[in-house]
Scaffold this motif. Sequence first.
Motif, short mmCIF file in Angstrom:
data_model
loop_
_atom_site.label_atom_id
_atom_site.label_comp_id
_atom_site.label_asym_id
_atom_site.label_seq_id
_atom_site.Cartn_x
_atom_site.Cartn_y
_atom_site.Cartn_z
N LEU A 1 0.69 -1.57 -0.30
CA LEU A 1 -0.15 -0.08 -0.13
C LEU A 1 0.30 1.59 0.14
N GLN A 2 1.61 0.99 0.69
CA GLN A 2 3.02 2.70 1.07
C GLN A 2 3.33 3.17 -0.16
N LYS A 3 4.26 2.20 -1.07
CA LYS A 3 4.75 1.40 -2.60
C LYS A 3 3.77 3.12 -3.02
N ASN B 1 2.74 6.15 -3.22
CA ASN B 1 3.87 7.03 -3.44
C ASN B 1 3.56 6.84 -5.33
N TYR B 2 3.15 5.83 -5.52
CA TYR B 2 3.26 6.31 -7.06
C TYR B 2 2.28 6.95 -7.60
N TRP B 3 1.15 6.51 -7.45
CA TRP B 3 -0.61 7.14 -7.43
C TRP B 3 -0.56 8.55 -6.98
N SER B 4 0.48 9.52 -5.27
CA SER B 4 -0.13 10.80 -5.62
C SER B 4 1.33 11.21 -5.64
N LYS B 5 2.36 10.61 -5.74
CA LYS B 5 3.58 11.63 -5.68
C LYS B 5 4.24 11.55 -7.50
N LEU B 6 3.84 10.57 -8.04
CA LEU B 6 4.49 10.12 -9.68
C LEU B 6 3.08 10.98 -10.22
N LEU B 7 2.17 10.53 -9.67
CA LEU B 7 0.26 10.72 -10.63
C LEU B 7 -0.22 11.62 -10.44
N GLY B 8 0.44 12.11 -8.98
CA GLY B 8 0.02 13.82 -8.61
C GLY B 8 -1.80 13.22 -8.28
N MET B 9 -2.08 12.09 -7.48
CA MET B 9 -3.05 12.00 -6.83
C MET B 9 -3.21 12.62 -5.40
N LYS B 10 -4.69 12.96 -5.15
CA LYS B 10 -4.52 13.88 -4.06
C LYS B 10 -5.08 12.68 -3.15
N ILE B 11 -5.17 12.09 -1.71
CA ILE B 11 -5.21 11.53 -0.85
C ILE B 11 -6.18 11.52 0.12
N LEU C 1 8.71 11.25 -16.58
CA LEU C 1 9.15 11.05 -15.38
C LEU C 1 9.19 9.88 -14.90
N MET C 2 8.19 8.58 -15.69
CA MET C 2 8.33 7.36 -15.46
C MET C 2 9.63 7.11 -15.96
N LYS C 3 9.81 7.33 -16.96
CA LYS C 3 11.04 6.86 -17.26
C LYS C 3 12.47 6.87 -16.61
N ARG C 4 12.44 8.59 -15.86
CA ARG C 4 13.81 8.63 -14.86
C ARG C 4 13.13 7.98 -14.12
N GLN D 1 -4.12 11.58 -28.20
CA GLN D 1 -2.57 11.15 -27.92
C GLN D 1 -2.48 10.62 -26.89
N VAL D 2 -2.07 9.33 -26.57
CA VAL D 2 -2.52 8.11 -25.47
C VAL D 2 -0.81 7.99 -24.74
N VAL D 3 -0.80 7.97 -23.89
CA VAL D 3 0.35 7.25 -22.85
C VAL D 3 -0.30 6.14 -22.06
N ILE D 4 0.51 4.92 -22.02
CA ILE D 4 -0.28 4.14 -21.46
C ILE D 4 1.10 3.63 -19.99
N LEU D 5 0.18 3.23 -19.39
CA LEU D 5 1.34 3.07 -18.26
C LEU D 5 0.97 1.36 -17.08
N ALA D 6 2.01 1.51 -16.09
CA ALA D 6 1.58 0.05 -15.68
C ALA D 6 2.16 0.29 -14.29
N ASP D 7 1.28 0.19 -13.18
CA ASP D 7 1.98 0.72 -11.65
C ASP D 7 2.41 -0.73 -10.97
N LEU D 8 2.80 -0.28 -9.96
CA LEU D 8 3.83 -1.78 -9.57
C LEU D 8 3.00 -2.47 -9.69
N ASP D 9 1.84 -2.59 -9.35
CA ASP D 9 1.36 -3.85 -9.69
C ASP D 9 1.23 -4.93 -11.18
#
Length: 255
Positions: free
Chosen positions: A112-114, A117-127, A181-184, A205-213
């Motif tokens: 959950l913590q990782k 970090n992915y969804w909030s810090k990198l993708l900018g979602m509010k908790i 950002l995801m590449k870095r 235009q589309v960008v498709i990512l995959a999260d940690l799971d």
Amino acid sequence: MAARRALHFVFKVGNRFQTARFCRDVLRMKVLRHEEFEEGCKASCNGPYNGRWSKAMVGIGPEDDHFVELTIMASETTSLATTSWVSRSLLARLSAMLRNPVLKVTLTVSDLQKSLNYWSKLLGMKIYEKDEKRQRALLGYADNQCKLELQGIKGVVDHAAAFGKIAFSCPQKELLGLKDLMKRENHKILTPLVTLDAPGKATVQVVILADLDGHEICFVGDEVGPKGSKLLDDAMTADKSDEWFAKHNKPKASG
């Protein structure tokens, strides 16, 4: 990140006849957009299949200001798979939302913590909420949008029973920066920035990512489209898939 908005969740299904009937007759959803494709999508929208496939967007309200609940995606090749990519229990839970807007989409995560970090810090979602005891968190891009719930589990997230993709709109000028950002950060990018031009829909235009799971996340620049219900009915009438399965003595996947 308020300019970003939750758009829809994608279910990939083997039998669009049953799924379309369930969504329209039981859930009372409307078909907002329908598209037929002769070959695989260059953004891998149709999964690892290269044959004909179709996409129908259905929902309770218009895409411009509603979270569109479901995208039906099927192909002749998909129907040959031994398991359908949509679980009946998940569709059953959708029926409880007939009189209410979709409040949240839940994804299971192994850490959950990782994931936060992915969804909030990198993708900018509010908790909005976090419950460490129950291993649960609620996130979103705005107060009035469909929320994303992360539910921590023990072990590895299994995508075998059902699989899908969550999509968000994003200002076009942010897409390239998101990819970079995801590449870095050395996170998985399933589809780098690509331009899609499809019938019944504006060029996007589309960008498709995959999260940690391995949950697929699609960021798109725009979403539009009319005449969906008639296009879907015409396509299902013309595809003659029942005849194809009978000819090859194969069972058609159940929706």
